[in-house]
Enzyme design. Sequence first.
Site, short mmCIF file in Angstrom:
data_model
loop_
_atom_site.label_atom_id
_atom_site.label_comp_id
_atom_site.label_asym_id
_atom_site.label_seq_id
_atom_site.Cartn_x
_atom_site.Cartn_y
_atom_site.Cartn_z
N CYS A 172 -8.23 -2.51 -4.99
CA CYS A 172 -7.28 -2.60 -3.90
C CYS A 172 -8.11 -2.46 -2.63
O CYS A 172 -9.34 -2.43 -2.71
CB CYS A 172 -6.16 -1.56 -4.01
N GLY A 192 -9.41 1.21 -2.78
CA GLY A 192 -9.63 1.76 -4.11
C GLY A 192 -9.07 3.15 -4.28
O GLY A 192 -9.53 3.92 -5.12
N ASP A 198 0.83 -1.20 0.00
CA ASP A 198 0.00 0.00 0.00
C ASP A 198 0.87 1.25 0.00
O ASP A 198 1.87 1.32 0.71
CB ASP A 198 -0.91 -0.02 1.23
#
Length: 139
Positions: A70, A73, A38
Amino acid sequence: MIHAAPVEVTYKNMRFLITHNPTNVTLNKFIEDWPFDDGTPPSNQIVDDWLSLVKIKFREDPGCCIAVHCVAGLGRAPVLVALALIEGGMKCEDAVQLIRQKRLGAFRSKQLLYLEKYRPKMWLCFKDSSGHRNNCCLQ
């Protein structure tokens, strides 16, 4: 955690749906899994695999929509969509602006820096019959 609704991003004949984590019911609709940390940019291998998938999907099924997710998002999925837009001929700043108009809060600083430095690999550009590159769109 409240998730933003999925958003569609369209450019030329490419359509993407940026969304957050799929549910168990929708997970089977996703065909690839390319995890990366991330807030970071994807690896070169993920970029190559992603652009290859985009090229194949839009050639095989023009007008289709590729869903990208993800966790929230907001970072990894928007980066992949931005890469496809850039490869399709859009300027980086325009790709970022388009995605941010639809997905508030998209991109982290490391990801923005990565996109600014990214140089298109011409994956989504094709030569015409005279050997000249067209305007970088799938045909």
